[in-house]
Design an enzyme around this catalytic site. Structure first.
Site, PDB file in Angstrom:
ATOM      1  N   ASP A   8     -42.123  50.736 -10.784  1.00 53.51           N
ATOM      2  CA  ASP A   8     -41.267  49.714 -11.363  1.00 53.51           C
ATOM      3  C   ASP A   8     -42.062  49.130 -12.528  1.00 53.51           C
ATOM      4  OD1 ASP A   8     -39.155  47.739 -11.565  1.00 53.51           O
ATOM      5  OD2 ASP A   8     -40.564  46.330 -10.657  1.00 53.51           O
ATOM      6  N   ASP A  41     -41.493  45.645 -14.536  1.00 56.67           N
ATOM      7  CA  ASP A  41     -41.747  44.197 -14.510  1.00 56.67           C
ATOM      8  C   ASP A  41     -42.309  43.767 -13.163  1.00 56.67           C
ATOM      9  OD1 ASP A  41     -40.712  44.055 -17.092  1.00 56.67           O
ATOM     10  OD2 ASP A  41     -38.683  43.610 -16.388  1.00 56.67           O
TER      11      ASP A  41
END
Length: 177
Positions: free
Chosen positions: A8, A10
């Site tokens: 992922d 952020d």
């Protein structure tokens, strides 16, 4: 078949929801988290393909354009290059939250598409995230799941948990943490 680490973006690679950065809508908002460059370099050295899979609902909501996202991702690649680290590919979902699309995590479509394109053995791969949708997407795709960060949400059922990406990459390398 190849093995991979799906990341992922952020909260795993870069700051988000901090005093310095609320959301990453332009390159000047992008700051690597401590140890991320070293972590991804180590994954590269271990022979893992490294992919970023990220929900970017800000595009669908009109907060940013895809051209701005491309510039943010170029800054990420440039920042990682300073560590000798690289990302093999980036997949993102530009749709609004709750749009019902197949690509937005917690659905696994981004991972499945990359796995097909790069001949990835999902059972030998990892999905690393800082939130439940990341872990759910990895589980649904058939990867091992890794929760990073210090979230209080202890109900997230990942295969394993680490304080940050560097701790996970050292574990991958067999180092003690």
């Amino acid at each position: 078949m190849n093995k991979a680490v799906f990341l992922d973006r952020d909260g795993v690679i870069n700051e988000v929801l901090t005093q310095r950065v609320r959301f990453v809508n332009k390159p000047s908002d992008f700051y690597l988290l401590p140890g991320v460059g070293e972590a991804i370099k180590l994954m590269n050295d271990l022979g893992y393909n490294v992919f970023v899979v990220t929900n970017q609902g800000g595009i669908g909501l009109g907060y940013m354009k895809e051209s701005a996202l491309e510039k943010v991702h170029q800054k990420m690649k440039d920042d990682l290059k300073a560590f000798g680290a690289s990302i093999d590919d980036i997949a993102y979902c530009p749709h609004k939250p709750h749009a019902g699309c197949a690509c937005r995590k917690p659905k696994p479509q981004m991972l499945l598409d990359i796995a097909e394109r790069y001949a990835i053995d999902l059972a030998e791969s990892y999905m690393v995230g800082d939130r439940e949708p990341d872990i759910d997407a990895g589980r649904e795709a058939g990867t091992k799941t890794v929760l990073v960060g210090n979230r209080e949400e202890s109900s997230i059922a990942a295969s394993m948990q680490f304080t940050d990406l560097l701790a996970f990459s050292k574990w991958l390398a067999g180092d003690s943490i």
